[in-house]
Design a protein around this motif. Structure first.
Motif, mmCIF file in Angstrom:
data_model
loop_
_atom_site.group_PDB
_atom_site.id
_atom_site.type_symbol
_atom_site.label_atom_id
_atom_site.label_comp_id
_atom_site.label_asym_id
_atom_site.label_seq_id
_atom_site.Cartn_x
_atom_site.Cartn_y
_atom_site.Cartn_z
ATOM 1 N N GLU A 135 7.521 -5.694 10.557
ATOM 2 C CA GLU A 135 8.766 -5.696 9.785
ATOM 3 C C GLU A 135 8.879 -4.530 8.816
ATOM 4 O O GLU A 135 9.938 -4.292 8.275
ATOM 5 N N SER A 195 2.480 -12.608 0.121
ATOM 6 C CA SER A 195 3.589 -13.197 0.877
ATOM 7 C C SER A 195 4.936 -12.869 0.231
ATOM 8 O O SER A 195 5.907 -13.586 0.410
ATOM 9 N N THR A 199 2.974 -5.095 1.288
ATOM 10 C CA THR A 199 2.089 -4.105 1.897
ATOM 11 C C THR A 199 1.181 -3.464 0.848
ATOM 12 O O THR A 199 -0.028 -3.319 1.071
ATOM 13 N N SER A 256 0.679 -10.308 10.314
ATOM 14 C CA SER A 256 1.813 -11.215 10.448
ATOM 15 C C SER A 256 3.133 -10.514 10.117
ATOM 16 O O SER A 256 4.180 -10.930 10.575
ATOM 17 N N PHE A 257 3.087 -9.463 9.323
ATOM 18 C CA PHE A 257 4.371 -8.823 8.998
ATOM 19 C C PHE A 257 4.401 -7.323 9.260
ATOM 20 O O PHE A 257 5.361 -6.652 8.902
ATOM 21 N N GLN A 314 -3.306 -11.565 7.526
ATOM 22 C CA GLN A 314 -2.065 -11.566 6.750
ATOM 23 C C GLN A 314 -1.186 -10.393 7.147
ATOM 24 O O GLN A 314 0.003 -10.538 7.411
ATOM 25 N N ARG A 330 8.824 -6.580 1.523
ATOM 26 C CA ARG A 330 7.672 -6.169 2.338
ATOM 27 C C ARG A 330 6.932 -4.978 1.754
ATOM 28 O O ARG A 330 5.738 -4.816 1.961
#
Lengths: 184, 864
Positions: free
Chosen positions: B369, B333, B341, B365-366, B362, B337
């Motif tokens: 971005e 988290s 990753t 969710s991003f 997980q 990013r």
């Protein structure tokens, strides 16, 4: 040429040419100052500006300190309306780049007397240009100690003592002052 | 009133920016002020800033403008203001590449560089070196040497860095400053010793022995600068990598010692070096624990460095990374990013099957971005997961399909499509779902190349599925809706269904007939072509021209066609003479490598075709059949290194002797090769190498004609290098006056075998049917006793003799080789060998089938 060794990109290359570029952008992503040091990386102004635009879009919201973009590792830092970036190859020790960024930011900060913002920067652009030049020479880190960088870049004596002005200069300024007082 | 308001607003907008809307011509006009005496330093400095700002914004100055500005600037040398002088130096550097006659300021700069004012000296040196060319360096050499050992660190650093820049144009000259640089390494100033080390390392790049000396000496006396230590670690790591023996142990000890340094930069450098050197998991432990600590740092750069290096390690030592799972979990988290990753992909690569679903959640969710580069990293991680946990294909494929629907560039989409394609190819269970996802994707795909690739895959895999008809609808939709290239690909795909599924043939014929009315030539041509072949009903014809079409190497095909048109355009062109495309081996990739430039993959034939073009008459030999892998004809560490490349043509062979002269005090001239050939060979021509300079490869070519009988082509060659030696100056490379003397140098013997003359073709599962179909072709078989003890080893060496890939060996106790290929000239052959251990050793039953009986005989003779 076929007699070449194995192309092994795993280890870092032992070279002094570490910095690929440094730039300062304003809060609209416009370039205030930028230098690129490797003629194979972003050779034209057009490519550079496109890269900066992309870089700015990716970094101005998330303050994440480091980003990998277009094969470059970019470390960055922002304050009020200024964004400072240092770029190196994606295959480079990130912490060295970070130390260069710190040197850049700290020296500018001292030069601007801790008022790190666009207006102040533009008022002292000449000193900031000299600081740029003192930090990195053609991709080689020349110095990373903010105090010694500033020592070489901030050379303006704000109010030149009377004794060190030449007679001509003194006369000149006296003449000006007189002229203005008469005009009033 | 309103105009007043607007003015005010404009002023606020610009914030009084003096650099906004600068006009080039006005600024250059302002530079005329520099001619006045005396000048106001502040004002001048401001004007110079404007010029520099314009240049920095990418404004282009013409040579005349730049030269004018440059000369105006030089007037400012009269001012004694320190700041202004420094700006002048900066301007000189920036304008030096644009203006003419910049050397005019040499004397001014030399004066400043040797003067008393320390503030000027360093900057003057750097400005001076930027306007100097190699012819002028000699003039300033003395000053440079003095400056390197100057007690002012700024001066010393400036001289060293400038010397490094100069070394790209005048390497020999700068090498002469090595003594001064050696002295500077011991400087008390950290940056000076860093720069000195840098310049020594770069001048000794090709000299291993002195690098060893340098590193050994410095490893003992700790350097102060963390930068210099980083550089030293890199040098040491390079030495370790090139030397596997115990001799490199001291360097490893040194690097490990650096793990305990107080600077994070050095610690990371050492950990990175250790991780990338070939080591066992146990040796890695200290480095890994350091990286683990980095992962918990508050600085993003440190976390990224740690996570990235751990990610690299996953391919080699997954267990070592698995130990850091907890630390990586915390990074999932991460606000950065890139770090998140890397953490997720690393965990995916090392984790257990049970954790996949959680991690996938997980990441989804991003995923929107992160940048495309990292998305590709994620896709690659998922692709590996598909291979590792085939049972998870359902959720993985669904995830990929979801990514496929999102926005993204071509490269990203292609990576996803690639992942699904591999999934389809490798996992039979996932085939139907994977193909369904791809079908859905091409319904709405804006990238032509990608659509064409997917259609090709559908054509290949679709007919083998349970319900082929459902794909035809998707494919035919493309024919109605898409652009020309996609329609053409769709037609080819449809034809595949017709060829492989007889029950669908009537429908396919209708579809193809409709495509015959298309606007696009290529689409029409393909439709007519396939329809005609399918009409014939000849299974062999359909197989060779629709299902299993050999693909020639495109680069060589183009060259062959050009040659053909240039030499004999009236004769028909035989496509069988062009080498076929080889299956590319999948390279093992790094988990999180984010590289931009990859070396282009070229076949060996493509690499050498340019060099071969210099042999006169080469085009008369026809197109090249095959180039064999290079063969060393000398020991590794000798005076002259020679390697042999055998370029095989239909009736000729070109021997290319690639020579390297490793003596820097010699030039070789008129380099020939004297060849002792087996009896039936005939030497057609020799192309000598006129001049062989130090460390620059040159080639001698010998063109030979093969014996008319294939069987005579096996034999051993002897070779001797003949040349004239001329001594020369090792530094400049200029030859000494006087005559040279003739000399010879013996080369190792080499063998012309069977494997040199054949091109193996990959044989798939249907080898049996191919073999059976060739039942009425001449066959020769024989039994041999082999010297090896182990059937597996024996099978390997037989493959080597025949030039077949190892993949052709099948079977466990009884090894069977099932191979095939083409002999030079285009005669195809099949070979089968059964190898088993008997009570006396290993025996082999080998059979070869070929329309040319002598080819089959040759194959057996090669083994016998």
């Amino acid at each position: 040429m076929v007699h070449t060794g194995t192309i092994d990109g795993a280890l870092f290359e032992p070279t002094l040419y570490i910095v690929k570029g440094m730039c300062i952008l304003d809060n609209d992503g416009n370039r205030l100052l930028a230098k690129y040091y490797d003629k194979d990386v972003l050779p034209t102004a057009k490519e550079q500006k496109a890269f900066e635009k992309n870089l700015f879009n990716k970094t101005h919201r998330a303050n994440a300190e480091i980003i990998m973009l277009d094969g470059l590792t970019c470390v960055y830092k922002n304050n009020v309306d200024l964004f400072f970036y240092v770029m190196g190859s994606s295959h480079e020790n990130e912490l060295i780049l970070q130390s260069v960024l710190n040197a850049l930011y700290e020296s500018v900060s001292i030069l601007l007397r801790r008022n790190v913002e666009k207006r102040m920067l533009l008022d002292n652009l000449d000193a900031v240009m000299l600081a740029f030049d003192e930090i990195c020479d053609g991709g080689v880190i020349l110095d990373a100690d903010p105090t010694s960088i500033v020592g070489r870049a901030a050379l303006r004596t704000e109010d030149v003592p009377l004794g060190e002005q030449t007679v001509v200069q003194v006369l000149q300024s006296a003449k000006e002052q007189l002229k203005w007082s008469l005009l009033k | 009133m309103s105009s007043f308001k607007r003015d005010k607003k404009e002023e606020e907008d610009t914030g009084g920016n003096p650099y906004l809307n600068l006009d080039k011509t006005i600024v250059l006009q302002e530079a005329r002020y520099f001619n006045e005496t005396p000048v106001n330093p502040r004002k001048c400095s401001h004007i110079l800033s404007k010029i520099l700002f314009l240049l920095n914004q990418g404004e282009k100055l013409s040579t005349q403008e730049a030269t004018d500005a440059f000369f105006a600037t030089t007037k400012l040398f009269q001012s004694k203001d320190v700041m202004l002088r420094r700006m002048v130096y900066l301007c000189i550097k920036e304008l030096s590449s644009l203006a003419q006659d910049v050397i005019i300021v040499t004397s001014s700069l030399t004066k400043d560089m040797t003067g008393k004012e320390d503030m000027y000296r360093a900057a003057a040196i750097r400005a001076l070196c930027s306007i100097t060319d190699s012819t002028m360096i000699q003039a300033i050499e003395r000053y440079m040497k003095q400056a390197i050992v100057d007690k002012n660190p700024a001066v010393s650093s400036a001289a060293l860095v400038s010397a490094l820049h100069l070394s790209s144009t005048a390497p020999d000259l700068v090498k002469r400053w090595a003594n001064e640089a050696q002295e500077a390494i011991n400087s008390d100033n950290a940056m000076v010793s860093y720069h000195a080390l840098g310049i020594l390392a770069s001048t000794r790049k090709n000299d291993k022995l002195s690098t060893v000396k340098l590193v050994t000496r410095l490893a003992k006396s700790p350097l102060k600068s963390p930068y210099a230590l980083c550089l030293l670690i890199r040098l040491a790591a390079q030495l370790v990598e090139n030397d596997d023996s115990d001799a490199s142990q001291p360097y490893i000890d040194f690097i490990e010692c650096c793990l305990r340094h107080k600077s994070e930069m050095v610690i990371y450098e050492a950990a990175h070096a250790i991780v990338n050197l070939r080591k066992t998991a146990r040796d890695l432990a200290p480095a890994v624990s350091v990286l683990q600590l980095f992962c918990g740092s508050s600085k993003a750069a440190l976390r990224l460095a740690g996570a990235r290096t751990l990610a690299r390690l996953t391919t080699k030592h997954p267990t070592a990374v698995a130990a850091c799972a907890v630390d990586l979990e915390n990074l999932i988290s991460d606000p950065n990013r890139s770090v998140a990753t890397l953490a997720v992909t690393t965990l995916l690569a090392t984790g257990a099957e049970s954790s996949i679903d959680r991690l996938m959640k997980q990441i989804s969710s991003f995923v929107s971005e992160i940048s495309d580069e990292f998305k590709i990293v994620v896709v690659k991680a998922i692709r590996r997961l598909c291979q590792k946990f085939p049972r998870k294909h359902q959720s993985l494929a669904a995830f990929l399909a979801g990514m496929l629907r999102d926005e993204g560039g071509l490269e990203y989409k292609a990576a996803i499509a690639d992942a699904i394609i591999t999934l389809v190819e490798e996992n039979p269970e996932a085939k139907e779902t994977g193909l369904a996802h791809l079908c859905e994707f091409i319904e709405d795909c804006e990238h032509t190349t990608l659509a064409v690739r997917i259609l090709h895959l559908l054509g290949r895999e679709g007919p083998k599925s349970r319900q082929p008809s459902r794909y035809i609808r998707f494919i035919y939709n493309r024919v109605i809706l898409e652009s020309g290239p996609v329609r053409a690909a769709a037609v080819s795909a449809v034809a595949q269904f017709g060829a492989q599924r007889p029950e669908l043939l009537p429908n396919i014929r209708v579809l193809l007939a409709r495509c015959e009315l298309d606007d696009e030539d290529e689409v029409r041509d393909r439709a007519i072509y396939y329809n005609a072949i399918l009409d014939s009903g000849d299974q062999q014809l359909i197989n060779d021209f629709i299902i299993d079409v050999p693909k020639p190497n495109p680069v060589l095909l183009e060259k062959a066609l050009r040659d053909h048109i240039a030499t004999n355009p009236d004769e028909p062109f035989d496509i069988m003479t062009v080498p076929m495309e080889e299956e590319k081996k999948e390279e093992k990739e790094d988990i999180a490598a984010i590289e931009v430039r990859k070396p282009k993959q070229m076949t060996i034939e493509e690499i050498y075709s340019e060099q071969l073009a210099q042999v006169p008459g080469i085009e008369k030999l026809g197109s090249i059949f095959k180039t064999n892998m290079p063969l060393e004809l000398t020991e590794a560490e000798t005076e002259y290194r020679v390697r042999l490349l055998k370029h095989v043509y239909v009736r000729h062979i070109v021997l290319q002797f690639e020579c390297i002269n490793t003596l820097n005090d010699q030039i070789l001239e008129e380099v020939h090769v004297r060849l002792e050939c087996p009896p039936e060979y005939e030497i057609k021509s020799i192309v000598p190498c006129q001049k062989l300079l130090y460390n620059q490869p040159g080639s001698v070519f010998v063109v030979l004609e093969y014996p008319s009988s294939y069987l005579d082509s096996l034999g051993t060659f002897g070779a001797t290098l003949e040349f004239v030696v001329r001594d020369c100056d090792p530094n400049t490379g200029n030859p000494d006056p006087g005559e040279g003397y003739a000399d010879t140098y013996p080369l190792e013997e080499f063998y012309m075998g069977c494997s040199d003359q054949i091109r193996a073709r990959g044989m798939g599962e249907d080898w049996e049917t191919t073999w059976d179909r060739a039942a009425n072709v001449p066959e020769i078989s024989d039994t041999y006793a082999l010297p090896e003890q182990d059937p597996a080893a024996a099978a390997k060496s037989v493959c080597e003799y025949l030039g077949l890939p190892k993949a052709t060996i099948v079977g466990e106790a009884v090894k069977e080789i099932r191979g095939g290929g083409v002999f030079r000239g285009g005669a195809p052959f099949l070979v089968r060998a059964r190898i088993a251990s008997s009570n006396v050793g290993v025996t082999m039953l080998i059979a070869a089938r070929s329309p040319r009986e002598d080819v089959a005989q040759l194959l057996l003779a090669a083994v016998g």
